[in-house]
Each structure stands twice: as C-alpha cells, then as structure tokens.
Design an enzyme around this catalytic site. Structure first.
Site, mmCIF file in Angstrom:
data_model
loop_
_atom_site.group_PDB
_atom_site.id
_atom_site.type_symbol
_atom_site.label_atom_id
_atom_site.label_comp_id
_atom_site.label_asym_id
_atom_site.label_seq_id
_atom_site.Cartn_x
_atom_site.Cartn_y
_atom_site.Cartn_z
ATOM 1 N N GLY A 46 0.840 -1.191 0.000
ATOM 2 C CA GLY A 46 0.000 0.000 0.000
ATOM 3 C C GLY A 46 0.874 1.239 0.000
ATOM 4 O O GLY A 46 2.005 1.212 0.490
ATOM 5 N N GLN A 51 3.370 9.852 0.744
ATOM 6 C CA GLN A 51 4.642 9.136 0.891
ATOM 7 C C GLN A 51 5.599 9.396 -0.274
ATOM 8 O O GLN A 51 6.786 9.098 -0.188
ATOM 9 C CB GLN A 51 4.399 7.625 1.041
ATOM 10 N N CYS A 115 5.797 -0.215 7.133
ATOM 11 C CA CYS A 115 5.475 0.961 6.320
ATOM 12 C C CYS A 115 6.686 1.302 5.465
ATOM 13 O O CYS A 115 7.817 1.290 5.956
ATOM 14 C CB CYS A 115 5.142 2.133 7.244
ATOM 15 N N LEU A 116 6.453 1.603 4.205
ATOM 16 C CA LEU A 116 7.573 1.944 3.322
ATOM 17 C C LEU A 116 8.284 3.211 3.792
ATOM 18 O O LEU A 116 9.436 3.440 3.430
ATOM 19 C CB LEU A 116 7.071 2.117 1.882
ATOM 20 N N HIS A 157 -4.434 1.740 7.624
ATOM 21 C CA HIS A 157 -3.050 2.227 7.723
ATOM 22 C C HIS A 157 -2.814 3.342 6.693
ATOM 23 O O HIS A 157 -2.284 4.405 7.021
ATOM 24 C CB HIS A 157 -2.091 1.051 7.488
ATOM 25 N N GLU A 158 -3.252 3.082 5.450
ATOM 26 C CA GLU A 158 -3.033 4.084 4.394
ATOM 27 C C GLU A 158 -3.857 5.346 4.649
ATOM 28 O O GLU A 158 -3.398 6.460 4.379
ATOM 29 C CB GLU A 158 -3.369 3.498 3.019
ATOM 30 N N HIS A 161 -2.272 7.814 6.821
ATOM 31 C CA HIS A 161 -1.294 8.678 6.139
ATOM 32 C C HIS A 161 -1.959 9.966 5.631
ATOM 33 O O HIS A 161 -1.345 11.034 5.628
ATOM 34 C CB HIS A 161 -0.656 7.958 4.942
HETATM 35 ZN ZN LIG Z 1 2.601 3.440 5.672
#
Ligand SMILES: [Zn+2]
Length: 194
Positions: A46, A51, A115-116, A157-158, A161
């Site tokens: 995701g 991000q 998380c990236l 989660h996304e 963000h």
């Molecule tokens: Zn994340």
C-alpha cells in the site's frame, strides 16, 4: 510510469493532512500509476500519495503483493518490473481517491504492520478488524468496499497517512522514540560510510 522517491520518517511532510481531489483526471491517473510502480518497486502492499510528497487524498494498494513481499529479496527484482498491470483485477491493484471510512466493526484485530516510510521496522497495531470504505475509483466512479483481514488493516493504515499519521504514532511513545533513534543512527552510519 515513474518510480518516485519514498519519503521516510522523520520527514515532516509525512505529518501533512492531505487535500481532497476535486476531480479524477488523467493527471490523477498518472499519479496513481507512478504510485503503483513505486509501491511495487519497494515491495509494498500500500502507498499513500503523501509518501511520495504529494498531499492528495489518493491511495494505491495491492495486497496480493503480500506473498511476493515475503519471498527473499533477490528473487523479487525481476518480476517487480510489473510491465502489464491489470487495473481491474480483484486481487490486483486497487485505487482509492478521497476514501472515507463509513463503518468500522467493534471487533478489533492486532496485525503486525510495516510501512515503506519506516523501513525495516514492524510492530503490532490494534485496529477495527472490518470496515467499509467509500471512495472514487481509477475512473472517478463512486464505489464502496467491504474490507476484512489484511485489506481492512491496510486501508486503515493508508488512510492514517492522509491525516498525517504514521503507524509509529499508534505505538507507545517509548517504542516510537526507540525506532526514530535507530533510524537516525542508521542514517548517520550510511552517511559516514560514503
Ligand atoms: Zn505506511
């Protein structure tokens, strides 16, 4: 499609509250295509636009990437080229523009999240185990989606963000401090090695 650099903590841009998209246009789709390629390249499941530094309420996901993400890194590089991406597949990429959570279950679930933007760190986060999300799809059509399991965890989660929240913010203050220190040290070490 272009792979864009992913912003990592403690970059302050990750705390930005993203703005709604007024209309899904070719520009929006170009952004989603870039996000998807960036996400696949990083072996993520995701990615929110912030991000890659774009403060728009846009999310891409592909939870079928999960199996791939668990395989050894060497084996992934080739198949990650993601040349012909199926934009409609049930288990393939999903696109969410202006997502809103319209319902969450009372039942919660602990899931180990990563998380990236927080590379190399994973921890349990408790969230509602099911939710329903209203959003605009890749073509700008209004949709609703029932989410369960990994899909429910990932979308929540996304969506965090989009509010400027990283999953570290949902951990204890102590844990957050430890992780941020480790990341700062890793960065110093990397800089020193150059
Ligand atoms: Zn994340």
């Amino acid at each position: 499609m272009t792979i864009r650099p992913i912003i990592e903590v403690p970059d302050k841009r990750l705390k930005t509250v993203s703005q709604p998209v007024t209309e899904v246009t070719d520009d929006t789709r170009a952004l989603m295509n870039d996000m998807l390629e960036t996400m696949y390249d990083a072996n993520g499941i995701g990615l929110a636009a912030i991000q890659i530094g774009v403060a728009s309420r846009v999310i891409v996901m592909d939870i079928s990437q999960r199996a791939q993400a668990d395989s050894p890194p060497e084996e992934k590089a080739e198949e990650d080229a993601a040349e012909d991406i199926d934009l409609t597949g049930e288990t393939g990429p999903r696109f969410f523009v202006n997502p809103e959570i319209v319902w969450v279950s009372e039942e919660t679930n602990n899931y180990q999240e990563g998380c990236l933007s927080v590379p190399g760190f994973y921890d349990d986060v408790e969230r509602p185990s099911q939710c329903r999300v209203a959003f605009l799809d890749y073509d700008g059509a209004a949709q609703e989606l029932e989410c369960d399991g990994l899909l429910a965890t990932c979308i929540q989660h996304e969506m965090d963000h989009l509010e400027g929240i990283v999953f570290l913010d949902r951990l204890s203050r102590l844990k957050r401090q430890i992780v941020l220190k480790k990341i700062a040290k890793a960065e110093r070490d990397a800089a020193g090695a150059k």
